[in-house]
Every structure is written in C-alpha cells, then in structure tokens.
Design a protein around this motif. Sequence first.
Motif, PDB file in Angstrom:
ATOM      1  N   GLU A  57       0.833  -1.204   0.000  1.00  0.00           N
ATOM      2  CA  GLU A  57       0.000   0.000   0.000  1.00  0.00           C
ATOM      3  C   GLU A  57       0.868   1.255   0.000  1.00  0.00           C
ATOM      4  O   GLU A  57       0.802   2.098   0.885  1.00  0.00           O
ATOM      5  N   ARG A  58       1.708   1.337  -1.008  1.00  0.00           N
ATOM      6  CA  ARG A  58       2.559   2.494  -1.268  1.00  0.00           C
ATOM      7  C   ARG A  58       2.607   2.651  -2.782  1.00  0.00           C
ATOM      8  O   ARG A  58       2.497   1.677  -3.515  1.00  0.00           O
ATOM      9  N   THR A  59       2.820   3.856  -3.257  1.00  0.00           N
ATOM     10  CA  THR A  59       2.941   4.047  -4.700  1.00  0.00           C
ATOM     11  C   THR A  59       4.321   3.565  -5.154  1.00  0.00           C
ATOM     12  O   THR A  59       5.258   3.527  -4.354  1.00  0.00           O
ATOM     13  N   GLN A  62       7.227   5.670  -4.071  1.00  0.00           N
ATOM     14  CA  GLN A  62       7.656   5.622  -2.667  1.00  0.00           C
ATOM     15  C   GLN A  62       8.583   4.452  -2.379  1.00  0.00           C
ATOM     16  O   GLN A  62       9.231   4.424  -1.343  1.00  0.00           O
ATOM     17  N   ILE A  63       8.658   3.493  -3.283  1.00  0.00           N
ATOM     18  CA  ILE A  63       9.441   2.281  -3.059  1.00  0.00           C
ATOM     19  C   ILE A  63      10.882   2.502  -3.487  1.00  0.00           C
ATOM     20  O   ILE A  63      11.154   2.960  -4.593  1.00  0.00           O
ATOM     21  N   LYS A  87      -2.842   4.443  -4.809  1.00  0.00           N
ATOM     22  CA  LYS A  87      -1.898   4.413  -3.698  1.00  0.00           C
ATOM     23  C   LYS A  87      -1.392   3.013  -3.371  1.00  0.00           C
ATOM     24  O   LYS A  87      -1.192   2.686  -2.210  1.00  0.00           O
ATOM     25  N   ALA A  88      -1.197   2.200  -4.378  1.00  0.00           N
ATOM     26  CA  ALA A  88      -0.702   0.852  -4.135  1.00  0.00           C
ATOM     27  C   ALA A  88       0.166   0.400  -5.298  1.00  0.00           C
ATOM     28  O   ALA A  88       0.146   0.985  -6.375  1.00  0.00           O
ATOM     29  N   THR A 111      10.890   1.378   1.672  1.00  0.00           N
ATOM     30  CA  THR A 111      10.487   2.690   1.189  1.00  0.00           C
ATOM     31  C   THR A 111      11.509   3.673   1.749  1.00  0.00           C
ATOM     32  O   THR A 111      12.449   3.278   2.431  1.00  0.00           O
TER      33      THR A 111
END
Length: 128
Positions: A57-59, A62-63, A87-88, A111
Amino acid sequence: MMRSSRSRIAVWSAGALVLAMLVPGTALAQAVKSIGFPIPVVATVNGDAVTIVADIERTPKQIVSCTYRIDTGPATDCGTAVAVGRKAARYTIALASQPVGVHTVDVLIWTSRERGQGQTSFTILAPG
C-alpha cells in the motif's frame, strides 16, 4: 501525599518508554521501526513454475527497493512495481523450473521511511 522512590521510578520508567517511542533515533524507536509493516505475499503454482505476487500500500514512487529470497538462496531484485490504483503497487515474480518440494519465499520492500516484509510457502509436486 508522598510517593515512594519505587513509584517514582515506575513513573519515570513509563515516561521514558513513551518518550523513547515518540522520539526518532532512540533505540526503542529504531527497534519498533525495524519490525516494518506486513506485506501480503501469494504464490500460485503451475507444474514446476510458480508466480509470486506481493502487494504494498505504497505508490511505486515511494518504493526504494524490493528483494525476494527462495528458501536460503540469495536475495534477488523483484523487478519493477506496477501501480495498482492510486496508492498501491504490485510486484509479480515469475519463476520457472523450481525443484520438487516445499519452499518458502520471503519478500522485503524498502520505502524511504520504512520497510515491509512478507512470507509465504509453496509446494512443487513430482510429475506423474
């Protein structure tokens, strides 16, 4: 009412614990952060091939990195994350020619602020 030294120590210890949890950089805050967040990991087997799917559950922006490990093998890059909604993100890892037996896959995603980890097992059956 006067508190005993034992109760003052307990109050101080509780306060220090809360402070350590709230203040970044303290050992306790780092320990809590190192646990990370859970990542659902699913394995789908087809003969001796397996597809591993890890959702976060991060874009994708963001990773920082994603690695996976099969059993005790080396950590390997997951490849490129694909956006799922707003957002995933999802990693899909296709593995061919896996040996017969029960295997465990560990996925670790970093992240810029935290890490997530997940694990699942899968079984490759002997042909016939």
